[in-house]
Design a protein around this motif. Sequence first.
Motif, mmCIF file in Angstrom:
data_model
loop_
_atom_site.group_PDB
_atom_site.id
_atom_site.type_symbol
_atom_site.label_atom_id
_atom_site.label_comp_id
_atom_site.label_asym_id
_atom_site.label_seq_id
_atom_site.Cartn_x
_atom_site.Cartn_y
_atom_site.Cartn_z
ATOM 1 N N MET A 1 25.948 9.804 -5.448
ATOM 2 C CA MET A 1 25.009 10.148 -4.339
ATOM 3 C C MET A 1 24.285 11.571 -4.492
ATOM 4 S SD MET A 1 25.643 7.948 -2.085
ATOM 5 C CE MET A 1 24.267 8.522 -1.463
ATOM 6 N N CYS A 2 24.871 12.551 -5.197
ATOM 7 C CA CYS A 2 24.235 13.776 -5.088
ATOM 8 C C CYS A 2 23.119 13.872 -6.439
ATOM 9 C CB CYS A 2 25.240 14.775 -5.601
ATOM 10 S SG CYS A 2 26.380 15.015 -4.039
ATOM 11 N N ARG A 3 23.582 13.090 -7.509
ATOM 12 C CA ARG A 3 22.565 13.395 -8.803
ATOM 13 C C ARG A 3 22.005 12.232 -9.236
ATOM 14 N NH1 ARG A 3 22.381 18.591 -10.766
ATOM 15 N NH2 ARG A 3 23.648 19.381 -9.197
ATOM 16 N N VAL A 4 22.549 10.887 -8.889
ATOM 17 C CA VAL A 4 21.833 9.679 -9.549
ATOM 18 C C VAL A 4 20.628 9.331 -8.790
ATOM 19 C CG1 VAL A 4 21.893 7.522 -10.450
ATOM 20 C CG2 VAL A 4 23.987 9.210 -10.771
ATOM 21 N N TYR A 5 20.935 9.098 -7.257
ATOM 22 C CA TYR A 5 20.029 8.777 -6.373
ATOM 23 C C TYR A 5 19.082 9.611 -5.656
ATOM 24 C CZ TYR A 5 22.467 4.391 -7.220
ATOM 25 O OH TYR A 5 23.098 3.155 -7.884
ATOM 26 N N LYS A 6 17.932 8.942 -5.332
ATOM 27 C CA LYS A 6 17.213 9.616 -4.311
ATOM 28 C C LYS A 6 18.040 9.807 -2.969
ATOM 29 C CE LYS A 6 12.976 7.177 -4.589
ATOM 30 N NZ LYS A 6 13.299 6.049 -5.273
ATOM 31 N N ARG A 7 17.662 10.889 -2.337
ATOM 32 C CA ARG A 7 18.460 11.131 -1.019
ATOM 33 C C ARG A 7 18.121 10.054 -0.093
ATOM 34 N NH1 ARG A 7 18.051 16.537 2.200
ATOM 35 N NH2 ARG A 7 19.635 16.155 3.834
ATOM 36 N N PRO A 8 19.097 9.333 0.590
ATOM 37 C CA PRO A 8 18.924 8.320 1.350
ATOM 38 C C PRO A 8 18.733 8.933 2.896
ATOM 39 C CG PRO A 8 21.343 8.386 0.901
ATOM 40 C CD PRO A 8 20.907 9.577 0.257
ATOM 41 N N PHE A 9 18.143 8.203 3.777
ATOM 42 C CA PHE A 9 17.774 8.536 5.002
ATOM 43 C C PHE A 9 19.180 8.509 5.675
ATOM 44 C CE2 PHE A 9 13.243 7.703 4.347
ATOM 45 C CZ PHE A 9 12.663 8.713 5.038
ATOM 46 N N ALA A 10 19.665 9.475 6.555
ATOM 47 C CA ALA A 10 20.730 9.258 7.265
ATOM 48 C C ALA A 10 20.584 8.323 8.275
ATOM 49 C CB ALA A 10 20.865 10.555 8.027
ATOM 50 N N ILE B 1 0.988 -1.186 -0.124
ATOM 51 C CA ILE B 1 0.030 -0.075 -0.035
ATOM 52 C C ILE B 1 0.893 1.345 -0.164
ATOM 53 C CG2 ILE B 1 -1.701 1.123 1.333
ATOM 54 C CD1 ILE B 1 -2.521 -1.443 2.499
ATOM 55 N N LEU B 2 2.061 1.139 0.852
ATOM 56 C CA LEU B 2 2.933 2.093 0.839
ATOM 57 C C LEU B 2 4.185 2.047 -0.264
ATOM 58 C CD1 LEU B 2 3.813 4.764 2.454
ATOM 59 C CD2 LEU B 2 4.783 3.216 3.841
ATOM 60 N N VAL B 3 4.256 2.714 -0.962
ATOM 61 C CA VAL B 3 5.149 2.380 -2.296
ATOM 62 C C VAL B 3 6.812 2.787 -1.808
ATOM 63 C CG1 VAL B 3 5.948 3.028 -4.604
ATOM 64 C CG2 VAL B 3 3.483 2.834 -3.996
ATOM 65 N N GLN B 4 6.683 3.940 -1.249
ATOM 66 C CA GLN B 4 7.916 4.239 -0.656
ATOM 67 C C GLN B 4 7.956 5.755 0.078
ATOM 68 O OE1 GLN B 4 10.627 5.608 -3.664
ATOM 69 N NE2 GLN B 4 9.190 6.793 -5.005
ATOM 70 N N ILE B 5 8.956 5.595 1.137
ATOM 71 C CA ILE B 5 8.937 6.702 1.956
ATOM 72 C C ILE B 5 10.613 7.326 1.622
ATOM 73 C CG2 ILE B 5 9.048 7.875 4.372
ATOM 74 C CD1 ILE B 5 7.652 5.794 5.207
ATOM 75 N N PHE B 6 10.564 8.621 1.208
ATOM 76 C CA PHE B 6 12.067 9.055 1.133
ATOM 77 C C PHE B 6 12.007 10.540 1.513
ATOM 78 C CE2 PHE B 6 11.318 11.634 -2.633
ATOM 79 C CZ PHE B 6 10.097 11.061 -3.307
ATOM 80 N N PRO B 7 13.255 10.725 1.794
ATOM 81 C CA PRO B 7 13.619 12.206 2.358
ATOM 82 C C PRO B 7 13.776 13.192 1.187
ATOM 83 C CG PRO B 7 15.527 11.068 2.799
ATOM 84 C CD PRO B 7 14.608 9.919 2.205
ATOM 85 N N LEU B 8 13.297 14.549 1.203
ATOM 86 C CA LEU B 8 13.587 15.342 0.123
ATOM 87 C C LEU B 8 14.961 15.947 0.143
ATOM 88 C CD1 LEU B 8 10.249 17.701 -0.062
ATOM 89 C CD2 LEU B 8 11.287 16.182 -2.087
ATOM 90 N N HIS B 9 15.545 16.331 -1.255
ATOM 91 C CA HIS B 9 16.546 16.780 -1.402
ATOM 92 C C HIS B 9 16.451 18.340 -1.142
ATOM 93 C CE1 HIS B 9 19.842 14.536 -2.738
ATOM 94 N NE2 HIS B 9 19.097 13.889 -3.485
ATOM 95 N N ASP B 10 17.694 19.084 -0.477
ATOM 96 C CA ASP B 10 17.408 20.516 -0.319
ATOM 97 C C ASP B 10 18.429 20.754 -1.697
ATOM 98 O OD1 ASP B 10 18.107 23.032 0.329
ATOM 99 O OD2 ASP B 10 17.989 22.515 2.295
#
Lengths: 651, 651
Positions: free
Chosen positions: B539-548, B168-177
Amino acid sequence: MAGKTKEMVESWSFLDTADSNFRPLVVIELAKGTKEETIEWFTKRIVDKKANGGAQLLIKPLVTENGVENIYLVGASHLRLLLGAEAVGLVKECSDNSMRTFTYSSRKTFKHYADDNHDFLTMAECQYIIKHELENLRARDEKMIPGYPQAKLYPGKSIVRRLLTSGILVQIFPLHDREELKKLSHSWYGRVKIGYQPLDDIRCYFGETIALYFGFLEYFTFALVPMAVIGIPYYVFAWEDYDKYVMFATFNLLWSTVILEVWKRMCAILTYRWGTLLMKRQFEEPRPGFHGVLGINPVTGREEPMYSSIKRQLRIYLVSLPFVCLCLYFSLYVMMIYFDLEQWALDYHKENESNFSSLMLYVPSIIYAVVIEIMNLIYRYAAEFLTSWENHRLESSYQNHLILKVLVFNFLNCFASLFYIAFVMFDMKLLRQSLATLLITSQILNQFAESLLPYWLQKRYNRRMRKRMCSTKTDMDLSLAEQVNMEKEMGTYLGTFDDYLELFLQFGYVSLFSCVYPLAAVFAVLNNITEIYSDALKMCRVYKRPFAEPTANIGVWQLAFETMSVISVVTNCILIGMSPEVDALFPDSKMDLVLTVALVEHLLLAIKFIMAFVIPDKPRDIQMKLAKLEFESLEALKQQQMQLAAESLKE
Amino acid sequence: MAGKTKEMVESWSFLDTADSNFRPLVVIELAKGTKEETIEWFTKRIVDKKANGGAQLLIKPLVTENGVENIYLVGASHLRLLLGAEAVGLVKECSDNSMRTFTYSSRKTFKHYADDNHDFLTMAECQYIIKHELENLRARDEKMIPGYPQAKLYPGKSIVRRLLTSGILVQIFPLHDREELKKLSHSWYGRVKIGYQPLDDIRCYFGETIALYFGFLEYFTFALVPMAVIGIPYYVFAWEDYDKYVMFATFNLLWSTVILEVWKRMCAILTYRWGTLLMKRQFEEPRPGFHGVLGINPVTGREEPMYSSIKRQLRIYLVSLPFVCLCLYFSLYVMMIYFDLEQWALDYHKENESNFSSLMLYVPSIIYAVVIEIMNLIYRYAAEFLTSWENHRLESSYQNHLILKVLVFNFLNCFASLFYIAFVMFDMKLLRQSLATLLITSQILNQFAESLLPYWLQKRYNRRMRKRMCSTKTDMDLSLAEQVNMEKEMGTYLGTFDDYLELFLQFGYVSLFSCVYPLAAVFAVLNNITEIYSDALKMCRVYKRPFAEPTANIGVWQLAFETMSVISVVTNCILIGMSPEVDALFPDSKMDLVLTVALVEHLLLAIKFIMAFVIPDKPRDIQMKLAKLEFESLEALKQQQMQLAAESLKE
């Protein structure tokens, strides 16, 4: 001594509890001729309220026929002991069988707790608490001990430690409990029986460190039994086939890894049951002998003596290290003299072959074994002197440096000749003979020093006591004053160091050259059985009662035993490789032989490390119990934070 | 979707804060067509008060041109975040430069704290807190997810994990700044410069696990430089003397021990500064994929799925272990094919000697290197599948089993041929050639997969985005909705596993046969320099921001690197022993040679272990700081107990 101080002391004690309730737990002996103002100040500090910086204990001078003798009895009210138990972080069993850190507020949840049950804390625990409270009695604004201007104090300095180092305080020791001791010694060594030692009772009476030593001794003895059983037929049937020796050595190597790993689990079971596995480490104070210029400790922020780490390093590397090397060299020199003697005895035997001359063959080994023991003893004192001169700040650091010094020397001193015979002279017959002589002689010497000597001392001392009291009273009928006077003259038990060292060297004799002399394990087992009895006798009859010391494991000795077992893999592989039978398996190429031996050795070492890694250090149920406790404390913290959060967000 | 839910959500959010204050931190993407009652229930739980079992966060649906798309933005009030920081046990720097666990009540003592300073917590920390709060949103009396009867719940089950596993939940990810990212990427890889990476900035943006990987990568590269520098003259002057190789190998062995020990210290310095060295471990939840029959967990006392440990053991030993062995066998089989190919190429070269045929000599190695990489990749998937089928309860246990499987296979797959060439074929020339080909090919493949491929992906994706938005806006001008839509399509960074594995294998190529091919270190250094840039770009350009992810060390990889360094002592000693130059030193007896080599090897291993033991794992000043904190907490406890004691005794 004037009656004034005595009176004051008694009235102070009376503040807290009726005199009839006073149970003496710990004895303090002050030097003869200690100034009255000092005694007054010290006893006042002991009975003073916590809020005023006192220890809030009870104290009573001991009155004998000869009057007051500067001996004081310390006790505490039941409530004070319970609060002390919380302060030292004692872990006790709860009603639901889980182990928890005791706190006064949660006291009702603990097993056997009742407000009027004064046996909730064992006597050893009470004594440990009193020792802790006395040692934590700290100077406040006193610049020196009253009456002794040369005994300087600074805020936060432990008063008892300063009194001890300045010689005003002769000793502090806990009292024996004659009745308990009789019960314990009866179940422990009083009757000849096959079975386990009453470890829990030993722990209740002597504390965890000593109980753990006896636990280890017992475990180690049982663990050696399979080796001994397998070793006997080698002697009985005079098996000389090396394939059998190879089997024995392989079994030994794997077995020694297994027993050391399993011990960790046993140890966790014992110390969980005793509560010490869960006990938090206390912050370590500078050790009594530590001295230096007053400075600010960056960790505590308090004024205390500081000693430059560089100076200590210089002492270690420029004095201690060369000294140890010199001792090692000397030990090797003595070894070479032994080989000359050995050669001389052999020549003598060849010239005049007789029963006497064949007996003479054993003489050099026996002399050498005695010399080794004497050298170990002398070196031990030198090492203690040097290590205390190195001026370590912490007791643990002092102990580690001392143990390292002693272990290295004892290892070389005991085993160098065997290594020389095995890997330089390649004389397996001499190796077996030397090993047997060294092992048996050192065991006999140790048994004498630990069992016969104490027995004799005890006899002498009993005689003396009887003469003194001019009566035929048994131990049980002694008055308190007589008991205290008797116990203060007894020797002081200096800790488990020497006992562990003896076991360590025994382990070396058994495992290093096990494929050459399978009978070593048999001797070790026999020795250890009597060792248990003689050590028990020593603890109960010969020495003052020692203070209980909580401990969660056997510490650095685990590492020492594991290192020995790694070294024994190497030595056994080489010995097997050198045997003529294995040699015969590789008729074409010595090269293949050496390579095979090297391969087997590496495999065995790899298996050892993997086994040590795979076998968990704590049994599953202990792991679960620990996880449960951790979970509960995390949950409690979370609840607390949730409440806080709810409140903060409501505002 | 009806407007009702949206309205409700907005009004709930409004309870806590003005809408203008809402700063989106985390994106939640629900599956298309998720039932409305589910969304209503889920969002209600997210915004609900802590006291009612909610997470008390803020949530807003994302409105794009296409209307509401089941994408939600999650934020939190400043106060909520501060309380969350306490709940996760964040450690921050105090005004007096010490590191302390953050608590809301002591917030004023922390550096840079001000009630209106919303930058006190970094964005990565805020996102980590929100993730933690969402994951700790637990079912209470719900038996299932409303609207999805098949998605069972039980009290205490993490709602988010159940929503994820039931799709039901596809994904949770943090937003880039965008702004921060631009600054970071400029200082990180934007300009060619000699110097250190901005590790603290990386940590603020990506969290400790990733920053620590880059820290290790940088450290490891610098540590290889001395090896590379010493290795170059061997190539330039074509040194072939084995005494020089012996020197190089000895230096390598000691150096690799030193750098691994020093890394522990570096790591302690970094993680102390970042606060993670002091962070308490959180209680571990069952991992998302874990399933079983509901039962009572003996540790937590809660109802949760239980899976018999015996069943898991059976799966591990009866399925996984044979499968891994089969894979290892297959890998060896492929290796033998490679040797056939090699032989064929050699024969071909002998028959038709030409430039082409001498080039052909390298083809089998190159093919083999490619095949190895492909096999590693396929095996990786199989290992992941098997390990998740083993149904481990904890993520850490899953990770350990996965890493063990992958490490064993990759080690054999990459190095078996080299071991075979070195110790079975004794062909040093072929060894050097194979080593060079394998190392260089695998580096080129990795660089392609990590740098060129991402670059191409990024280009394609930029083109696609431009087309979509029909505009020439730069990244900075994107609206929030556009940014979210763009980021949700980006790949997910799967953790540092592959990056560490690559370094581990590289370390193997450099150290295992270092005395044969000193140039390996040079290639490793060159590779790592580009690796830093390509990984940073990734890390900066290709992937979603990962959770710390807070972490205090590189975990099991430290052990893996140390094991590799022990193995390399053995291989290098054997290689040196086999060299004709060393051989010539022992003209009379091969035996002496082998014994000398074995002795040297044992000495080196002993030195390694002693060095690892002697070099402290934490620098002195960190040790002091930790001791100070421990002392303070013990003092606080003592104060508390003293007060309690004083009160109790007063009564």
